[in-house]
Design a protein around this motif. Structure first.
Motif, PDB file in Angstrom:
ATOM      1  N   GLU A  98       0.839  -1.202   0.000  1.00  0.00           N
ATOM      2  CA  GLU A  98       0.000   0.000   0.000  1.00  0.00           C
ATOM      3  C   GLU A  98       0.870   1.247   0.000  1.00  0.00           C
ATOM      4  N   TYR A  99       0.577   2.148  -0.925  1.00  0.00           N
ATOM      5  CA  TYR A  99       1.221   3.462  -0.955  1.00  0.00           C
ATOM      6  C   TYR A  99       0.125   4.510  -1.022  1.00  0.00           C
ATOM      7  N   THR A 100       0.080   5.382  -0.056  1.00  0.00           N
ATOM      8  CA  THR A 100      -1.011   6.334   0.185  1.00  0.00           C
ATOM      9  C   THR A 100      -2.336   5.585   0.158  1.00  0.00           C
ATOM     10  N   ASN A 101      -3.184   5.797  -0.828  1.00  0.00           N
ATOM     11  CA  ASN A 101      -4.472   5.105  -0.890  1.00  0.00           C
ATOM     12  C   ASN A 101      -4.499   4.010  -1.948  1.00  0.00           C
ATOM     13  N   TRP A 102      -3.418   3.791  -2.663  1.00  0.00           N
ATOM     14  CA  TRP A 102      -3.356   2.775  -3.710  1.00  0.00           C
ATOM     15  C   TRP A 102      -2.771   1.493  -3.168  1.00  0.00           C
ATOM     16  N   MET A 103      -3.360   0.362  -3.576  1.00  0.00           N
ATOM     17  CA  MET A 103      -2.920  -0.947  -3.103  1.00  0.00           C
ATOM     18  C   MET A 103      -2.628  -1.864  -4.279  1.00  0.00           C
ATOM     19  N   PHE A 104      -1.514  -2.574  -4.208  1.00  0.00           N
ATOM     20  CA  PHE A 104      -1.198  -3.622  -5.173  1.00  0.00           C
ATOM     21  C   PHE A 104      -1.455  -4.949  -4.469  1.00  0.00           C
ATOM     22  N   ILE A 105      -2.280  -5.798  -5.054  1.00  0.00           N
ATOM     23  CA  ILE A 105      -2.656  -7.061  -4.413  1.00  0.00           C
ATOM     24  C   ILE A 105      -2.452  -8.220  -5.385  1.00  0.00           C
ATOM     25  N   THR A 106      -2.248  -9.405  -4.824  1.00  0.00           N
ATOM     26  CA  THR A 106      -2.153 -10.644  -5.613  1.00  0.00           C
ATOM     27  C   THR A 106      -3.039 -11.688  -4.950  1.00  0.00           C
ATOM     28  N   PRO A 107      -4.350 -11.606  -5.145  1.00  0.00           N
ATOM     29  CA  PRO A 107      -5.281 -12.516  -4.476  1.00  0.00           C
ATOM     30  C   PRO A 107      -5.122 -13.979  -4.895  1.00  0.00           C
ATOM     31  N   TYR A 108      -5.239 -14.845  -3.914  1.00  0.00           N
ATOM     32  CA  TYR A 108      -5.233 -16.296  -4.119  1.00  0.00           C
ATOM     33  C   TYR A 108      -6.612 -16.802  -3.715  1.00  0.00           C
ATOM     34  N   TYR A 109      -7.289 -17.523  -4.622  1.00  0.00           N
ATOM     35  CA  TYR A 109      -8.668 -17.960  -4.411  1.00  0.00           C
ATOM     36  C   TYR A 109      -8.811 -19.443  -4.099  1.00  0.00           C
ATOM     37  N   GLY A 110      -7.738 -20.186  -4.077  1.00  0.00           N
ATOM     38  CA  GLY A 110      -7.828 -21.628  -3.870  1.00  0.00           C
ATOM     39  C   GLY A 110      -7.664 -22.353  -5.192  1.00  0.00           C
ATOM     40  N   PHE A 111      -8.291 -23.512  -5.306  1.00  0.00           N
ATOM     41  CA  PHE A 111      -8.147 -24.340  -6.501  1.00  0.00           C
ATOM     42  C   PHE A 111      -9.454 -24.382  -7.281  1.00  0.00           C
ATOM     43  N   ASN A 112      -9.326 -24.547  -8.594  1.00  0.00           N
ATOM     44  CA  ASN A 112     -10.524 -24.690  -9.432  1.00  0.00           C
ATOM     45  C   ASN A 112     -10.872 -26.174  -9.573  1.00  0.00           C
ATOM     46  N   ALA A 113     -11.810 -26.504 -10.449  1.00  0.00           N
ATOM     47  CA  ALA A 113     -12.267 -27.894 -10.626  1.00  0.00           C
ATOM     48  C   ALA A 113     -11.171 -28.795 -11.184  1.00  0.00           C
ATOM     49  N   ASN A 114     -10.189 -28.236 -11.850  1.00  0.00           N
ATOM     50  CA  ASN A 114      -9.089 -29.018 -12.418  1.00  0.00           C
ATOM     51  C   ASN A 114      -7.880 -29.082 -11.485  1.00  0.00           C
TER      52      ASN A 114
END
Length: 128
Positions: A98-114
């Motif tokens: 986070e820098y001031t009000n801007w955020m860089f994120i790398t979300p991880y959602y788990g695994f898909n059906a494959n």
């Protein structure tokens, strides 16, 4: 008469001593700034990965404050991910820069059906 003058001067001297003590104890102490902060982020972000689009909103986070404007941490983001033209709600976990009000994120959602891990990369704006 001498005893009255002595008593009056003793009372004035006592008043001066106590007044000095009070002003000495009310001096401001230096405030130490907290380096860690925990709470809910009022933010919205958009992230994109391999055939996946994520719309993320702020959730609980834990951050370390390097400067007043620059923080690094981790957070959980309630998200709506779109895969193959199908929208699914998921909870993502992500590192945060986070820098001031801007955020860089790398979300991880788990695994898909494959059994393939779902990662996206994105940018968000923090309102609160």
């Amino acid at each position: 008469m001498k005893s009255i003058l002595f008593l009056a001067s003793a009372l004035m001297l006592y008043g001066n001593v106590t007044a000095q003590e009070v002003t000495a104890t009310t001096a401001t102490l230096p405030v130490t700034e907290k380096k860690f902060e925990a709470g809910f982020d009022g933010m919205i972000a958009v992230s994109y990965g391999t055939e996946t689009l994520g719309i993320n909103v702020g959730g609980p986070s834990l951050k370390y404050k390097f400067t007043k404007k620059f923080k690094v941490g981790v957070g959980a983001f309630p998200s709506l991910i779109i895969v193959d033209s199908k929208a699914t709600p998921k909870l993502a976990v992500s590192p945060i820069i986070e820098y001031t009000n801007w955020m860089f994120i790398t979300p991880y959602y788990g695994f898909n059906a494959n059994d393939k891990a779902i990662w996206t990369f994105g940018v968000g704006y923090k309102f609160i």
